[in-house]
Design an enzyme around this catalytic site. Structure first.
Site, PDB file in Angstrom:
ATOM      1  N   ARG A  35       0.695  -1.190   0.024  1.00 38.91           N
ATOM      2  CA  ARG A  35       0.034  -0.092  -0.047  1.00 38.91           C
ATOM      3  C   ARG A  35       0.647   1.299  -0.058  1.00 38.91           C
ATOM      4  O   ARG A  35       0.544   2.312  -0.631  1.00 38.91           O
ATOM      5  CB  ARG A  35      -0.993  -0.074   1.081  1.00 38.91           C
ATOM      6  CG  ARG A  35      -2.098  -0.936   1.154  1.00 38.91           C
ATOM      7  CD  ARG A  35      -2.944  -1.088   2.151  1.00 38.91           C
ATOM      8  NE  ARG A  35      -4.346  -1.381   1.757  1.00 38.91           N
ATOM      9  CZ  ARG A  35      -5.335  -1.866   2.497  1.00 38.91           C
ATOM     10  NH1 ARG A  35      -5.104  -1.515   3.777  1.00 38.91           N
ATOM     11  NH2 ARG A  35      -6.419  -2.428   2.213  1.00 38.91           N
ATOM     12  N   LYS A 197     -16.819 -14.639   4.605  1.00 37.75           N
ATOM     13  CA  LYS A 197     -17.960 -13.429   4.928  1.00 37.75           C
ATOM     14  C   LYS A 197     -18.995 -13.666   3.873  1.00 37.75           C
ATOM     15  O   LYS A 197     -19.056 -12.696   2.994  1.00 37.75           O
ATOM     16  CB  LYS A 197     -17.275 -12.206   4.947  1.00 37.75           C
ATOM     17  CG  LYS A 197     -16.185 -11.854   5.906  1.00 37.75           C
ATOM     18  CD  LYS A 197     -15.856 -10.567   6.171  1.00 37.75           C
ATOM     19  CE  LYS A 197     -14.323 -10.397   6.901  1.00 37.75           C
ATOM     20  NZ  LYS A 197     -13.124 -10.533   6.033  1.00 37.75           N
ATOM     21  N   GLY A 350      -8.145  -7.919   0.136  1.00 35.51           N
ATOM     22  CA  GLY A 350      -8.228  -8.699   1.372  1.00 35.51           C
ATOM     23  C   GLY A 350      -7.346  -9.855   1.221  1.00 35.51           C
ATOM     24  O   GLY A 350      -6.296  -9.851   0.823  1.00 35.51           O
ATOM     25  N   GLY A 373     -13.021  -3.889   0.882  1.00 32.83           N
ATOM     26  CA  GLY A 373     -14.270  -3.460   1.206  1.00 32.83           C
ATOM     27  C   GLY A 373     -14.752  -2.764   0.117  1.00 32.83           C
ATOM     28  O   GLY A 373     -15.681  -2.631  -0.458  1.00 32.83           O
TER      29      GLY A 373
HETATM   30  P1  AMP Z   1     -13.133 -13.318   3.380  1.00 36.52           P
HETATM   31  O1  AMP Z   1     -12.576 -12.491   4.230  1.00 36.52           O
HETATM   32  O2  AMP Z   1     -14.544 -13.446   3.274  1.00 36.52           O
HETATM   33  O3  AMP Z   1     -12.343 -13.243   1.900  1.00 36.52           O
HETATM   34  O4  AMP Z   1     -12.506 -14.639   3.915  1.00 36.52           O
HETATM   35  C1  AMP Z   1     -11.098 -15.077   4.025  1.00 36.52           C
HETATM   36  C2  AMP Z   1     -11.133 -16.043   4.875  1.00 36.52           C
HETATM   37  O5  AMP Z   1     -11.914 -17.435   4.424  1.00 36.52           O
HETATM   38  C3  AMP Z   1      -9.687 -16.962   5.168  1.00 36.52           C
HETATM   39  O6  AMP Z   1      -8.997 -16.522   6.274  1.00 36.52           O
HETATM   40  C4  AMP Z   1     -10.078 -18.277   5.048  1.00 36.52           C
HETATM   41  O7  AMP Z   1      -9.311 -19.186   6.127  1.00 36.52           O
HETATM   42  C5  AMP Z   1     -11.500 -18.492   5.227  1.00 36.52           C
HETATM   43  N1  AMP Z   1     -12.140 -19.622   4.556  1.00 36.52           N
HETATM   44  C6  AMP Z   1     -11.987 -19.996   3.270  1.00 36.52           C
HETATM   45  N2  AMP Z   1     -12.619 -21.227   3.186  1.00 36.52           N
HETATM   46  C7  AMP Z   1     -13.163 -21.635   4.307  1.00 36.52           C
HETATM   47  C8  AMP Z   1     -13.889 -22.661   4.491  1.00 36.52           C
HETATM   48  N3  AMP Z   1     -14.289 -23.698   3.692  1.00 36.52           N
HETATM   49  N4  AMP Z   1     -14.259 -22.605   5.864  1.00 36.52           N
HETATM   50  C9  AMP Z   1     -14.028 -21.788   6.851  1.00 36.52           C
HETATM   51  N5  AMP Z   1     -13.227 -20.738   6.468  1.00 36.52           N
HETATM   52  C10 AMP Z   1     -12.761 -20.445   5.388  1.00 36.52           C
END
Ligand code: AMP
Length: 396
Positions: A35, A197, A350, A373
C-alpha cells in the site's frame, strides 16, 4: 471527477490522503508494504511539481484515542527508505503547531501527519475536524482507494473545505481496472468468489451474476449454496439466514443463462487445525460432524477448465482455509491457473491478495486491488462516498 494530472499544483500546499493501513507484526515491522509503494506515483508527482506535500493516513482502529502501537512511525520510516529522504511523523494531525509547520513549508518539502483516527472526528466525519484538516491545503488529493467506501472527515468532509479536490493516481488505476473488468469486459468474464464472509459477499455475487458469463463459488461461501440445494454439509461454514437468498441466486442464474459452478468435492476435517486428520470426499459424502475446509482435486480440475476459457477474471476470497497447509492446495492451485491464463486478471484485495503473494504470483496478475471492502462495494454496484465527494467538488 478530476485527477491529479489535471490540476495545477505547482508550489501549492497539497494535502494527500493515502491508505497506509499496512499489516504490522509484533515488533511493529511492516509485513507487507504494497500500500505504501502504491502511493509512490502520486507522492513523486507532487514532489516533482515542487508542491508542498502534506501526508494524511490512518492505521488500525485506535477508536479516537492515541494508541502508541498504532502511530504511523513505521510507515514514515519505510517511506523514508523508498524515497531516500528523511521523513518524520508529527505528534498529531491537527493543532496550532501543525498549522505553523504547514504555513512555513518550502516547495518540495513533506509534512507527515499522525494517525487521523487518534481523533474521533475522523470516523464521525466531524465538520470541525474536516475543516481543521482542510485549512492546511490549497489542493486536496484522495489516493486512499482502500478507504473510499467510508464516509470519514479526511476523505469526504474535507472536500467541502478545500477549493480544489481530485483523485490521485492509485485511485485512477483502481477505478480504471474496475471499469475494464466489470463495465466493458472482454468476454467471457469469469467471476470467482470465495472466503468466509458470506453476508458481505452475497450482494456482490448477485451483481456479478448480472455482468459475468460464468461464476465460480468456492471457499466457505460454497457451503451455504450447497446446503440451499439440499446437500448435507456437516459442520461446514453455513449462514442459515442466507439460505433463501442463495436459492434466489441459483434461480436467477438458471434463468439468465449464466454458468454457475460450485465445488464437486472437498477436503474435510473434524476441526480447523493443522493437526487434524483430513479426507477428500465428493460434496455429497461430507461426514456428519466434519467440515469442508478446501476444494478438492476434482473441483480444481473443473474450475481450471472454466478459468482456461476466460478473457477476464475477477476474484475475491480464497477457496479454502489457505492459512493452514492442509487446506491451502485449492487456493494455490487456482492462483497458479489464474496467473497462467491469458485473461485480464483482477484480484479484489483482502485475503486473496495475501494468498497470491504467498503463492509467488503477484507479478503474474494484471491488477491486485488495494481495497477489499471498497472493491466489493464497487462490485455490488454501490457508490463510494469518497468518489461521490470528489465528483461533487469537481462540479463546483
Ligand atoms: P474473506 O475475508 O471473506 O475473503 O474470507 C477469508 C477467510 O475465509 C480466510 O481466512 C479463510 O481461512 C476463510 N475460509 C476459506 N474457506 C473456508 C472454509 N471452507 N471454511 C471456513 N473458512 C474458510
Amino acid at each position: 471527477m478530476k485527477y491529479l494530472n489535471e490540476v495545477d499544483i505547482k508550489g501549492k500546499k497539497v494535502l494527500c490522503r493515502f491508505d497506509f493501513n499496512v499489516p504490522l507484526d509484533e515488533h511493529l515491522t511492516i509485513a507487507d508494504d504494497r500500500r505504501i509503494r502504491a502511493a509512490l506515483p502520486t507522492i513523486n508527482y507532487v514532489l516533482d511539481e515542487d508542491a508542498k506535500l502534506i501526508i494524511t493516513a490512518h492505521l488500525g482502529r485506535p477508536g479516537g484515542k492515541v494508541v502508541e502501537s498504532q502511530r504511523l512511525t513505521p510507515v514514515a520510516r519505510r517511506l523514508s527508505r523508498l524515497l531516500d529522504r528523511e521523513i518524520v511523523v508529527e505528534r498529531d494531525c491537527i493543532g496550532d503547531d501543525i498549522q505553523y509547520l504547514v504555513d512555513n513549508m518550502t516547495p518540495g518539502s513533506i509534512v507527515f501527519l499522525e494517525n487521523l483516527r487518534f481523533h474521533k472526528g475522523e470516523t464521525e466525519n466531524d465538520s470541525s475536524f474536516a475543516k481543521a484538516l482542510g485549512r492546511y491545503a490549497d489542493v486536496y488529493v484522495d489516493d486512499a482507494f482502500g478507504n473510499a467506501h467510508r464516509s470519514h472527515a479526511s476523505n469526504v468532509g474535507i472536500t467541502k473545505y478545500v477549493k480544489e479536490c481530485c483523485g490521485g493516481f492509485l485511485m485512477k488505476r483502481e477505478l480504471n481496472y474496475f471499469k475494464s473488468a466489470l463495465k466493458k469486459p472482454y468476454r467471457p468474464l469469469v467471476a470467482i468468489v470465495g472466503g468466509s464472509k458470506v453476508s458481505d459477499k452475497l450482494a456482490a455475487l448477485v451483481n456479478l451474476v448480472n455482468v459475468a458469463d460464468k461464476v465460480i463459488v468456492g471457499g466457505g461461501m460454497a457451503f451455504t449454496f450447497l446446503k440451499s440445494l439440499g446437500v448435507e454439509v456437516g459442520t461446514s461454514l453455513v449462514d442459515e439466514n442466507l439460505i433463501t437468498m442463495a436459492q434466489k441466486v441459483i434461480r436467477k442464474v438458471s434463468k439468465s443463462g449464466v454458468k454457475f459452478y460450485l465445488p464437486i468435492d472437498c477436503v474435510i476435517a473434524q476441526k480447523k487445525s493443522k493437526t487434524a486428520v483430513t479426507k477428500i470426499v465428493p460434496v455429497q459424502e461430507i461426514i456428519p460432524n466434519w467440515m469442508g475446509l478446501d476444494i478438492g482435486p476434482a473441483s480444481i480440475r473443473l474450475f481450471s477448465e472454466v478459468i482456461g476459457s476466460a478473457r477476464t477474471i475477477v476474484w475475491n476470497g480464497p477457496m479454502g482455509v489457505f492459512e493452514i497447509d492442509a487446506f491451502s492446495r485449492g487456493t494455490y492451485a487456482m492462483i497458479h491457473r489464474v496467473a497462467d491464463s491469458h485473461a485480464l486478471t483482477i484480484i479484489g484485495g483482502g485475503d486473496t491478495d495475501v494468498a497470491v503473494h504467498r503463492a509467488g504470483e503477484t507479478d503474474n496478475i494484471s491488477y491486485i486491488s488495494t481495497g477489499g471492502g471498497a472493491f466489493l462495494d464497487l462490485v455490488e454496484g454501490k457508490k463510494l462516498p469518497a468518489i461521490e465527494a470528489l465528483k461533487k467538488c469537481s462540479k463546483r
